[in-house]
Design a protein around this motif. Structure first.
Motif, mmCIF file in Angstrom:
data_model
loop_
_atom_site.group_PDB
_atom_site.id
_atom_site.type_symbol
_atom_site.label_atom_id
_atom_site.label_comp_id
_atom_site.label_asym_id
_atom_site.label_seq_id
_atom_site.Cartn_x
_atom_site.Cartn_y
_atom_site.Cartn_z
ATOM 1 N N VAL A 21 -2.131 7.905 -8.387
ATOM 2 C CA VAL A 21 -1.749 7.388 -9.694
ATOM 3 C C VAL A 21 -0.778 6.234 -9.477
ATOM 4 N N ILE A 22 -1.177 5.053 -9.917
ATOM 5 C CA ILE A 22 -0.364 3.850 -9.741
ATOM 6 C C ILE A 22 0.008 3.308 -11.114
ATOM 7 N N ALA A 23 1.307 3.126 -11.354
ATOM 8 C CA ALA A 23 1.787 2.582 -12.619
ATOM 9 C C ALA A 23 2.140 1.112 -12.445
ATOM 10 N N VAL A 24 1.617 0.279 -13.342
ATOM 11 C CA VAL A 24 1.925 -1.155 -13.330
ATOM 12 C C VAL A 24 2.893 -1.429 -14.473
ATOM 13 N N THR A 25 4.012 -2.067 -14.169
ATOM 14 C CA THR A 25 5.053 -2.239 -15.172
ATOM 15 C C THR A 25 5.707 -3.597 -15.035
ATOM 16 N N SER A 26 6.643 -3.884 -15.947
ATOM 17 C CA SER A 26 7.410 -5.126 -15.895
ATOM 18 C C SER A 26 8.698 -4.938 -16.678
ATOM 19 N N GLY A 27 9.697 -5.763 -16.363
ATOM 20 C CA GLY A 27 10.960 -5.663 -17.067
ATOM 21 C C GLY A 27 10.902 -6.211 -18.476
ATOM 22 N N LYS A 28 9.990 -7.153 -18.715
ATOM 23 C CA LYS A 28 9.836 -7.735 -20.039
ATOM 24 C C LYS A 28 8.372 -8.027 -20.299
ATOM 25 N N GLY A 29 8.035 -8.248 -21.552
ATOM 26 C CA GLY A 29 6.667 -8.595 -21.898
ATOM 27 C C GLY A 29 6.369 -10.054 -21.586
ATOM 28 N N GLY A 30 5.083 -10.383 -21.559
ATOM 29 C CA GLY A 30 4.688 -11.768 -21.387
ATOM 30 C C GLY A 30 4.658 -12.284 -19.972
ATOM 31 N N VAL A 31 4.730 -11.377 -18.975
ATOM 32 C CA VAL A 31 4.711 -11.836 -17.573
ATOM 33 C C VAL A 31 3.335 -11.656 -16.933
ATOM 34 N N GLY A 32 2.347 -11.164 -17.692
ATOM 35 C CA GLY A 32 0.991 -11.030 -17.165
ATOM 36 C C GLY A 32 0.659 -9.667 -16.611
ATOM 37 N N LYS A 33 1.360 -8.636 -17.080
ATOM 38 C CA LYS A 33 1.165 -7.282 -16.557
ATOM 39 C C LYS A 33 -0.238 -6.751 -16.824
ATOM 40 N N THR A 34 -0.708 -6.857 -18.059
ATOM 41 C CA THR A 34 -2.030 -6.318 -18.389
ATOM 42 C C THR A 34 -3.131 -7.122 -17.707
ATOM 43 N N SER A 35 -2.969 -8.434 -17.637
ATOM 44 C CA SER A 35 -3.959 -9.266 -16.942
ATOM 45 C C SER A 35 -4.066 -8.861 -15.478
ATOM 46 N N LEU A 36 -2.917 -8.596 -14.840
ATOM 47 C CA LEU A 36 -2.944 -8.157 -13.452
ATOM 48 C C LEU A 36 -3.637 -6.805 -13.336
ATOM 49 N N THR A 37 -3.314 -5.883 -14.243
ATOM 50 C CA THR A 37 -3.914 -4.549 -14.209
ATOM 51 C C THR A 37 -5.433 -4.619 -14.290
ATOM 52 N N VAL A 38 -5.923 -5.359 -15.255
ATOM 53 C CA VAL A 38 -7.371 -5.462 -15.491
ATOM 54 C C VAL A 38 -8.076 -6.089 -14.287
#
Length: 284
Positions: A21-38
């Protein structure tokens, strides 16, 4: 917690899975977290990994949108017993499974014994469906976010060279040092102009972590600032599908090779879905 602990103990006696189980996170929104995940999921599928994504962003659940899909059911329908895991899961490109999350994720802590047992049995079937469960968490220091992070086997934190992104990333790392001290944290620097920019950004973050938090980070890689990323978002077609030869996606493919290494030679034994749920529910 009613009888949650006893239910989890019974499930824990079963054979352990090697799914991580790997969690992808970020300190703030708008840094491309979901794009990286996908796109990370797409690249991992290229390496032969069976991947399922859980959309754990309560406020901006949009993994399905990034794939150009429409979610008819979410985790909410699973929690109330209306649907099974197979019925709510969407199938994306390259066989990637997508579990739409939304507000239903935070209700996991409020289930009675019968509903909890049903949810655990449903999620337990992921063990046979996937090698990796990737959780796209919300950004920042929300309660549900930190619970996901401390229950995961590994954390991938996305940041950018911007000072505000680094400040918020450090704030999250400070919290994780207290709440999830044993979980390995891997840094990906997004939207960089060069390798030197990426290394300098990581060094600034790592220096602060070593000096003030007495911890360490793993530099997993970087993603170049690429205008094709924005084009793919507008088209609702992931970068790995619409522009697989782009510089940004090539970076993500390289990062995926490292993630595959985490799965193949983990620093500690993976707990699988049962281990993840056990730690997650204990945190509520």
């Amino acid at each position: 917690m009613h009888d949650q602990a006893s239910v989890l103990r019974i499930l824990a006696k079963k054979e352990k899975s090697k799914m991580r189980v790997i969690a992808v996170t970020s300190g703030k929104g708008g840094v491309g977290k979901t794009s990286l995940t996908v796109n990370l999921a797409l690249a991992l599928a290229e390496y032969g990994q069976r991947v399922v994504i859980l959309d754990g962003d309560l406020g901006l659940a949009n993994v399905d949108v990034a794939f150009g899909l429409i979610a008819r059911y979410t985790v909410e329908h699973l929690l109330c017993g209306e649907k099974t895991i197979e019925e709510i899961m969407l199938t994306g490109p390259r066989g990637i499974g997508i579990i739409p999350g939304g507000s239903g994720v935070q209700n996991l802590a409020n289930l009675d014994r019968d509903k909890l047992s049903n949810v655990i049995l449903n999620l337990g079937r992921l063990e046979k469906m996937a090698d990796l469960l990737i959780i796209d968490t919300g950004a920042g220091l929300g309660y549900t976010v930190t619970n996901f992070l401390q229950a995961a086997d590994d954390i991938i934190m996305v940041t950018t060279p911007e000072p505000t992104a680094l400040t918020d990333a450090y704030g999250l790392l400070k919290t994780l040092r207290k709440e999830a001290g044993e979980v390995p944290i891997h840094i990906v620097v997004n939207r960089v102009r060069s390798e030197n920019d990426a290394q300098a950004t990581f060094n600034r973050l790592e220096t602060a972590v070593r000096k003030f938090l007495h911890g360490s980070l793993n530099f997993m890689g970087w993603v170049y600032d690429d205008p094709l990323v924005g084009c793919s978002v507008m088209q609702q077609d992931p970068l790995g599908i619409s522009f697989p030869e782009s510089s940004a996606y090539r970076c993500i493919q390289w990062i995926a090779s490292k993630v595959s290494g985490i799965y193949q030679s983990p620093p500690r034994q993976a707990g699988g879905v049962k281990g993840f749920l056990n730690k997650l529910l204990r945190s509520f």
